[in-house]
Write an enzyme that holds these catalytic residues in place. Sequence first.
Site, mmCIF file in Angstrom:
data_model
loop_
_atom_site.group_PDB
_atom_site.id
_atom_site.type_symbol
_atom_site.label_atom_id
_atom_site.label_comp_id
_atom_site.label_asym_id
_atom_site.label_seq_id
_atom_site.Cartn_x
_atom_site.Cartn_y
_atom_site.Cartn_z
ATOM 1 N N CYS A 152 43.910 41.286 40.980
ATOM 2 C CA CYS A 152 44.102 42.658 41.472
ATOM 3 C C CYS A 152 42.839 43.504 41.393
ATOM 4 O O CYS A 152 42.449 44.157 42.364
ATOM 5 C CB CYS A 152 45.252 43.330 40.724
ATOM 6 S SG CYS A 152 45.004 43.524 38.940
ATOM 7 N N HIS A 203 47.590 46.148 36.162
ATOM 8 C CA HIS A 203 47.651 45.760 37.574
ATOM 9 C C HIS A 203 47.307 46.990 38.412
ATOM 10 O O HIS A 203 47.606 48.127 38.018
ATOM 11 C CB HIS A 203 49.040 45.245 37.950
ATOM 12 C CG HIS A 203 49.091 44.667 39.331
ATOM 13 N ND1 HIS A 203 48.555 43.436 39.651
ATOM 14 C CD2 HIS A 203 49.590 45.164 40.502
ATOM 15 C CE1 HIS A 203 48.738 43.190 40.936
ATOM 16 N NE2 HIS A 203 49.346 44.226 41.480
ATOM 17 N N HIS A 215 47.620 45.311 47.479
ATOM 18 C CA HIS A 215 47.179 44.771 46.196
ATOM 19 C C HIS A 215 47.192 43.249 46.242
ATOM 20 O O HIS A 215 47.647 42.641 47.228
ATOM 21 C CB HIS A 215 48.098 45.265 45.083
ATOM 22 C CG HIS A 215 49.509 44.726 45.185
ATOM 23 N ND1 HIS A 215 50.113 44.013 44.188
ATOM 24 C CD2 HIS A 215 50.431 44.784 46.200
ATOM 25 C CE1 HIS A 215 51.343 43.668 44.555
ATOM 26 N NE2 HIS A 215 51.564 44.136 45.765
#
Length: 244
Positions: A152, A203, A215
Amino acid sequence: MIFAAVCLFFSSTALAAPILKLNSHGHDVIVLQQNLMRLNYSVSKVSGNYDKETQEAVKAFQKDNKLSVTGIVNRETWWAIKGGRPTISGIGTAVSTAKPTTSPIWDNISSVPYGRTFLSKKEVPSIISTAKNYLGVPYIFGGASPEEGFDCSGFLEYVFARNGIEIPRTADEQYRLGKLVRQSQLVAGDLVFFTTYEPGASHCGIYLGNDKFIHASSSKGIRVDDINDSYWASRYYGGKHIVK
């Protein structure tokens, strides 16, 4: 006297760095291994365990960067590794902390400040367009290029680098960018963060507007999701406003 002590505390805290060596484990080792992989040193997986492979990669980095070759990550080695720039193509065995001459992405790149907005509105369409160019690229923990795959934070770092902007490599460091705002105040181009595999900002993604964000999903690679989806809503950590 108290003021001086406070200043000393904050100055020493700002310079703090972990001491890592063989058999160390935890989040700092994960960050170390991610950065060694980003710099194309030989680390086969991000495990969070400082094993002999990680030790050898550290020694190689120290040798290449004219540091004392001990295999122990002291403050000097830590900040050198954290500050190293990747070879965006993913080619090569090692790079120094200087800008690689073979990676035009890093030419004329500028670092961004912590805690402030830095992305102009006119740059947002390009950021989003760049991000969408990599839809479907697979996820790999520690990955930071389309050739190897992305995690990410590696995805965000790469997208911004393609637009001449240098941001930190890891999600927890990226969370220090911009200003914390309510979800309703987010605009396209801002950053969103979630708590997934560990507490805190673990994240991240780029907000697209209308509750959507792009993402690197651990199961499906680069994709667009809805913040209000039950999985993401329950793990939402915060949004950082970076568009000025």
